[in-house]
Design a protein around this motif. Structure first.
Motif, PDB file in Angstrom:
ATOM      1  N   TYR A  11       0.839  -1.195   0.000  1.00  0.00           N
ATOM      2  CA  TYR A  11       0.000   0.000   0.000  1.00  0.00           C
ATOM      3  C   TYR A  11       0.875   1.247   0.000  1.00  0.00           C
ATOM      4  CZ  TYR A  11      -3.847  -3.079   1.394  1.00  0.00           C
ATOM      5  OH  TYR A  11      -4.781  -4.077   1.456  1.00  0.00           O
ATOM      6  N   VAL A  12       0.560   2.162  -0.898  1.00  0.00           N
ATOM      7  CA  VAL A  12       1.286   3.432  -1.005  1.00  0.00           C
ATOM      8  C   VAL A  12       0.278   4.564  -1.167  1.00  0.00           C
ATOM      9  CG1 VAL A  12       3.342   2.340  -2.008  1.00  0.00           C
ATOM     10  CG2 VAL A  12       1.565   3.226  -3.526  1.00  0.00           C
ATOM     11  N   ARG A  13       0.684   5.767  -0.856  1.00  0.00           N
ATOM     12  CA  ARG A  13      -0.200   6.923  -0.994  1.00  0.00           C
ATOM     13  C   ARG A  13      -0.149   7.509  -2.406  1.00  0.00           C
ATOM     14  NH1 ARG A  13       1.973   7.001   4.072  1.00  0.00           N
ATOM     15  NH2 ARG A  13       0.457   6.912   5.756  1.00  0.00           N
ATOM     16  N   ASP A  14       1.005   7.421  -3.038  1.00  0.00           N
ATOM     17  CA  ASP A  14       1.203   7.994  -4.371  1.00  0.00           C
ATOM     18  C   ASP A  14       1.938   6.957  -5.215  1.00  0.00           C
ATOM     19  OD1 ASP A  14       2.275   9.313  -6.636  1.00  0.00           O
ATOM     20  OD2 ASP A  14       2.454  11.207  -5.557  1.00  0.00           O
ATOM     21  N   GLU A  15       1.207   6.320  -6.133  1.00  0.00           N
ATOM     22  CA  GLU A  15       1.802   5.235  -6.914  1.00  0.00           C
ATOM     23  C   GLU A  15       2.970   5.700  -7.778  1.00  0.00           C
ATOM     24  OE1 GLU A  15      -1.500   6.172  -7.277  1.00  0.00           O
ATOM     25  OE2 GLU A  15      -2.710   4.405  -7.707  1.00  0.00           O
ATOM     26  N   LEU A  16       2.877   6.905  -8.335  1.00  0.00           N
ATOM     27  CA  LEU A  16       3.948   7.386  -9.211  1.00  0.00           C
ATOM     28  C   LEU A  16       5.217   7.690  -8.423  1.00  0.00           C
ATOM     29  CD1 LEU A  16       1.902   9.605 -11.680  1.00  0.00           C
ATOM     30  CD2 LEU A  16       2.626   7.223 -11.936  1.00  0.00           C
ATOM     31  N   ALA A  17       5.074   8.283  -7.241  1.00  0.00           N
ATOM     32  CA  ALA A  17       6.238   8.520  -6.386  1.00  0.00           C
ATOM     33  C   ALA A  17       6.832   7.190  -5.931  1.00  0.00           C
ATOM     34  CB  ALA A  17       5.846   9.373  -5.182  1.00  0.00           C
ATOM     35  N   ALA A  18       5.969   6.223  -5.616  1.00  0.00           N
ATOM     36  CA  ALA A  18       6.451   4.899  -5.206  1.00  0.00           C
ATOM     37  C   ALA A  18       7.180   4.217  -6.354  1.00  0.00           C
ATOM     38  CB  ALA A  18       5.284   4.041  -4.721  1.00  0.00           C
ATOM     39  N   LEU A  19       6.644   4.315  -7.566  1.00  0.00           N
ATOM     40  CA  LEU A  19       7.303   3.724  -8.732  1.00  0.00           C
ATOM     41  C   LEU A  19       8.696   4.314  -8.900  1.00  0.00           C
ATOM     42  CD1 LEU A  19       7.240   1.942 -11.276  1.00  0.00           C
ATOM     43  CD2 LEU A  19       6.139   3.864 -12.466  1.00  0.00           C
ATOM     44  N   GLU A  20       8.825   5.613  -8.776  1.00  0.00           N
ATOM     45  CA  GLU A  20      10.129   6.292  -8.864  1.00  0.00           C
ATOM     46  C   GLU A  20      11.075   5.764  -7.781  1.00  0.00           C
ATOM     47  OE1 GLU A  20      13.013   9.299  -9.886  1.00  0.00           O
ATOM     48  OE2 GLU A  20      11.227   8.687 -10.972  1.00  0.00           O
ATOM     49  N   PHE A  21      10.603   5.663  -6.548  1.00  0.00           N
ATOM     50  CA  PHE A  21      11.419   5.204  -5.428  1.00  0.00           C
ATOM     51  C   PHE A  21      11.881   3.764  -5.628  1.00  0.00           C
ATOM     52  CE2 PHE A  21      11.794   3.123  -1.266  1.00  0.00           C
ATOM     53  CZ  PHE A  21      12.725   3.945  -0.643  1.00  0.00           C
ATOM     54  N   TYR A  22      10.940   2.874  -5.939  1.00  0.00           N
ATOM     55  CA  TYR A  22      11.289   1.460  -6.058  1.00  0.00           C
ATOM     56  C   TYR A  22      12.213   1.178  -7.245  1.00  0.00           C
ATOM     57  CZ  TYR A  22       8.280  -0.037  -2.269  1.00  0.00           C
ATOM     58  OH  TYR A  22       7.733  -0.230  -1.025  1.00  0.00           O
ATOM     59  N   THR A  23      12.080   1.937  -8.324  1.00  0.00           N
ATOM     60  CA  THR A  23      12.935   1.690  -9.492  1.00  0.00           C
ATOM     61  C   THR A  23      14.245   2.471  -9.407  1.00  0.00           C
ATOM     62  OG1 THR A  23      11.735   3.368 -10.780  1.00  0.00           O
ATOM     63  CG2 THR A  23      11.042   1.073 -11.022  1.00  0.00           C
ATOM     64  N   ASN A  24      14.186   3.771  -9.197  1.00  0.00           N
ATOM     65  CA  ASN A  24      15.396   4.596  -9.261  1.00  0.00           C
ATOM     66  C   ASN A  24      16.214   4.612  -7.983  1.00  0.00           C
ATOM     67  OD1 ASN A  24      14.881   5.251 -11.930  1.00  0.00           O
ATOM     68  ND2 ASN A  24      13.689   7.049 -11.375  1.00  0.00           N
ATOM     69  N   VAL A  25      15.601   4.315  -6.848  1.00  0.00           N
ATOM     70  CA  VAL A  25      16.342   4.302  -5.585  1.00  0.00           C
ATOM     71  C   VAL A  25      16.727   2.871  -5.194  1.00  0.00           C
ATOM     72  CG1 VAL A  25      16.246   4.883  -3.122  1.00  0.00           C
ATOM     73  CG2 VAL A  25      15.284   6.459  -4.813  1.00  0.00           C
TER      74      VAL A  25
END
Length: 135
Positions: A11-25
């Protein structure tokens, strides 16, 4: 008979921010991105996979977009209290330093156990993960 676990919901609040975090970080690979509508508040089916385990998908889901307001709010309230997901690496200390440089918050320093090493970190929303290195 169940043969595999294909995916795990996060569960995340912002899917696009989560996508950025999980892929780029964290270095996950983007797997699925389907916008199920034309608006920012429309549900999105977004999954990422570990580079070396592409058959296991983490589904990044904002429950407010998939459920009613009351149920979605109840589900969002579980962020940070859901089951701990363990991610395995062969270089825990190196991965930890890289992720710290990228802004990842670790809740514990590496702890030596009989079986290996572990350290707990959190994502943008406070979901906790255990980074482990087996002996």
């Amino acid at each position: 008979m169940i043969t595999t676990v294909a995916g795990v919901g996060v569960y995340v609040r912002d899917e696009l921010a989560a996508l950025e975090f999980y892929t780029n970080v964290l270095g996950f690979q983007p797997h699925t991105y389907d916008a199920l509508g034309d608006y920012l508040d429309s549900p999105r089916w977004i999954t990422v996979t570990p580079q070396e385990q592409p058959e296991l998908e983490l589904r990044l889901q904002n429950p407010l977009k998939w459920n009613g307001a009351e149920e979605g709010a109840r589900m969002l309230a579980t962020i940070g209290y859901s089951p701990l997901i363990c991610l395995e690496t062969k270089q825990l200390h190196e991965k930890m330093e890289l992720w710290k440089e990228r802004g990842v918050i670790f809740l514990s320093e590496p702890k030596e156990e009989d079986w290996g090493i572990q350290a707990v970190f959190q994502d943008l929303d406070g979901n906790k993960f255990c980074l482990v290195q087996q002996k």
